[in-house]
Design a protein around this motif. Structure first.
Motif, PDB file in Angstrom:
ATOM      1  N   VAL A  21       0.840  -1.207   0.000  1.00  0.00           N
ATOM      2  CA  VAL A  21       0.000   0.000   0.000  1.00  0.00           C
ATOM      3  C   VAL A  21       0.870   1.250   0.000  1.00  0.00           C
ATOM      4  CG1 VAL A  21      -1.653   1.328   1.372  1.00  0.00           C
ATOM      5  CG2 VAL A  21      -1.966  -1.138   1.079  1.00  0.00           C
ATOM      6  N   VAL A  22       1.928   1.248   0.831  1.00  0.00           N
ATOM      7  CA  VAL A  22       2.833   2.402   0.876  1.00  0.00           C
ATOM      8  C   VAL A  22       3.497   2.616  -0.479  1.00  0.00           C
ATOM      9  CG1 VAL A  22       4.958   3.287   1.909  1.00  0.00           C
ATOM     10  CG2 VAL A  22       3.224   2.224   3.350  1.00  0.00           C
ATOM     11  N   TRP A  23       3.885   1.522  -1.139  1.00  0.00           N
ATOM     12  CA  TRP A  23       4.532   1.630  -2.453  1.00  0.00           C
ATOM     13  C   TRP A  23       3.556   2.142  -3.519  1.00  0.00           C
ATOM     14  CZ3 TRP A  23       3.242  -0.968  -6.954  1.00  0.00           C
ATOM     15  CH2 TRP A  23       4.135  -0.816  -8.023  1.00  0.00           C
ATOM     16  N   ALA A  24       2.309   1.690  -3.455  1.00  0.00           N
ATOM     17  CA  ALA A  24       1.346   2.040  -4.504  1.00  0.00           C
ATOM     18  C   ALA A  24       0.660   3.379  -4.257  1.00  0.00           C
ATOM     19  CB  ALA A  24       0.278   0.945  -4.616  1.00  0.00           C
ATOM     20  N   PHE A  25       0.754   3.900  -3.048  1.00  0.00           N
ATOM     21  CA  PHE A  25       0.014   5.132  -2.740  1.00  0.00           C
ATOM     22  C   PHE A  25       0.455   6.324  -3.586  1.00  0.00           C
ATOM     23  CE2 PHE A  25      -0.682   9.062  -0.335  1.00  0.00           C
ATOM     24  CZ  PHE A  25      -2.052   9.003  -0.174  1.00  0.00           C
ATOM     25  N   PRO A  26       1.755   6.573  -3.825  1.00  0.00           N
ATOM     26  CA  PRO A  26       2.117   7.715  -4.698  1.00  0.00           C
ATOM     27  C   PRO A  26       1.525   7.611  -6.101  1.00  0.00           C
ATOM     28  CG  PRO A  26       4.031   6.969  -3.474  1.00  0.00           C
ATOM     29  CD  PRO A  26       2.953   5.950  -3.239  1.00  0.00           C
ATOM     30  N   VAL A  27       1.483   6.380  -6.642  1.00  0.00           N
ATOM     31  CA  VAL A  27       0.890   6.199  -7.965  1.00  0.00           C
ATOM     32  C   VAL A  27      -0.604   6.503  -7.911  1.00  0.00           C
ATOM     33  CG1 VAL A  27       0.511   4.578  -9.857  1.00  0.00           C
ATOM     34  CG2 VAL A  27       2.635   4.478  -8.532  1.00  0.00           C
ATOM     35  N   TYR A  28      -1.259   6.003  -6.867  1.00  0.00           N
ATOM     36  CA  TYR A  28      -2.692   6.290  -6.723  1.00  0.00           C
ATOM     37  C   TYR A  28      -2.939   7.783  -6.545  1.00  0.00           C
ATOM     38  CZ  TYR A  28      -7.194   6.871  -4.462  1.00  0.00           C
ATOM     39  OH  TYR A  28      -8.450   7.309  -4.135  1.00  0.00           O
ATOM     40  N   TRP A  29      -2.092   8.448  -5.754  1.00  0.00           N
ATOM     41  CA  TRP A  29      -2.271   9.869  -5.521  1.00  0.00           C
ATOM     42  C   TRP A  29      -2.089  10.673  -6.811  1.00  0.00           C
ATOM     43  CZ3 TRP A  29      -4.519  12.342  -1.803  1.00  0.00           C
ATOM     44  CH2 TRP A  29      -4.341  13.720  -1.661  1.00  0.00           C
ATOM     45  N   MET A  30      -1.156  10.241  -7.662  1.00  0.00           N
ATOM     46  CA  MET A  30      -0.958  10.911  -8.942  1.00  0.00           C
ATOM     47  C   MET A  30      -2.202  10.791  -9.815  1.00  0.00           C
ATOM     48  SD  MET A  30       1.990  10.161 -11.791  1.00  0.00           S
ATOM     49  CE  MET A  30       1.389   8.474 -12.055  1.00  0.00           C
TER      50      MET A  30
END
Length: 306
Positions: free
Chosen positions: A48-57
């Motif tokens: 989740v921590v790894w994927a969160f920046p991509v989701y936020w973008m």
């Protein structure tokens, strides 16, 4: 003591120790299960921590700039739209930059794999004079800072008449990527036993047929891994393209920088910036969708049967 008595005692001992062993094994399973649960939870949190920046973008790309400038973050794009993407695509320079980046990346991947594949085969399967020096030279080249060669690279491309061209940028990228690609493929080639080819040759195949039918398919994971490395290096590179290309010809990283600077002239529209960043990342995601199966497959799984 008679043999019957010994057999009875042995049977009683076995029947008494068997439940104890079962209870011990069950106890170990019970004590090991919580640790597995903890590790799974930790793995999910890290994902989740790894994927969160991509989701936020992607989430920010769907929201208008007015919402993004609020102090309270919006975690879900309710009421969002694709207007930011439409505004970015409406600028015709995006597709031109996309075509340039795809062309450079394709040239770099194909040429690097061909040269690196042949070099890795020569290093791993043949013994020749200067082999060790060649390997050391490959490693030494990787230690040279790229920034220290900008002037020489610029003069070289200017002398060849390849400034501001896809071919010129591709040549510089290939020279930078090939050494490490050779080193990567060398490990894959060395991991495939030469006995496989020899066994195929005993069955009647020629050396070329044995290599193409037996060894080459087993190298697919290595070729994919090396191709991904070459693709990412060519796709994300910024400084060499900035030196060799002018304002009319831009790769996607240069285009994205120009897009941000253009937005900053008035006020940065972060929604459009995030939409542009998402569009830059989409080709990489598509590329990984096609090759991820080869990345996870075993190198020589099932090659040797007992």
């Amino acid at each position: 003591m008679s043999q019957a008595s010994l057999a009875g005692a042995s049977h009683r001992t076995t029947t008494m120790t068997a439940p104890v062993d079962i209870v011990t094994a069950r106890g170990r399973l019970r004590t090991g299960k919580p640790w597995r649960v903890v590790l799974n939870v930790v793995g999910i949190l890290l994902a989740v921590v790894w994927a969160f920046p991509v989701y936020w973008m992607v989430n920010s790309a769907m929201l208008p700039n007015v919402v993004l400038e609020k102090t309270t973050p919006t975690l879900l794009p309710f009421g969002g739209s694709f207007k930011n993407f439409q505004a970015v695509i409406a600028d015709g320079s995006f597709f031109k930059a996309l075509g340039i980046s795809l062309s450079i990346a394709a040239i770099v991947v194909v040429v690097c794999l061909v040269f690196a594949f042949l070099a890795a085969l020569a290093i791993s399967r043949f013994r020749f004079k200067g082999r060790r020096s060649f390997v050391l030279a490959v490693l030494f080249i990787q230690m040279l800072p790229a920034e220290g060669m900008f002037i020489a690279q610029y003069k070289l491309m200017a002398g060849l008449g390849l400034l501001n061209s896809i071919v010129g940028v591709s040549i510089i990228y290939i020279a930078a990527v090939v050494p490490f690609t050779i080193w990567m493929l060398r490990g894959f080639v060395a991991g495939i036993p030469a006995d496989l080819e020899e066994a195929a040759m005993v069955d009647g195949l020629s050396r070329t047929q044995a290599f193409l039918r037996i060894t080459f398919p087993l190298l697919a994971p290595g070729l994919v891994a090396s191709g991904i490395y070459a693709f990412l290096q060519a796709w994300n590179e910024f400084t060499v393209a900035l030196v060799l290309l002018d304002a009319d010809n831009k790769t996607l990283p240069l285009w994205l920088r120009g897009f941000i600077q253009q937005s900053a002239s008035t006020s940065i529209d972060w929604g459009q910036v995030m939409a542009a960043s998402t569009l830059v990342a989409v080709p990489v995601i598509i590329f990984f969708m096609f090759v991820q199966g080869r990345m996870t497959s075993g190198l020589v799984s099932g090659a040797v049967k007992g």
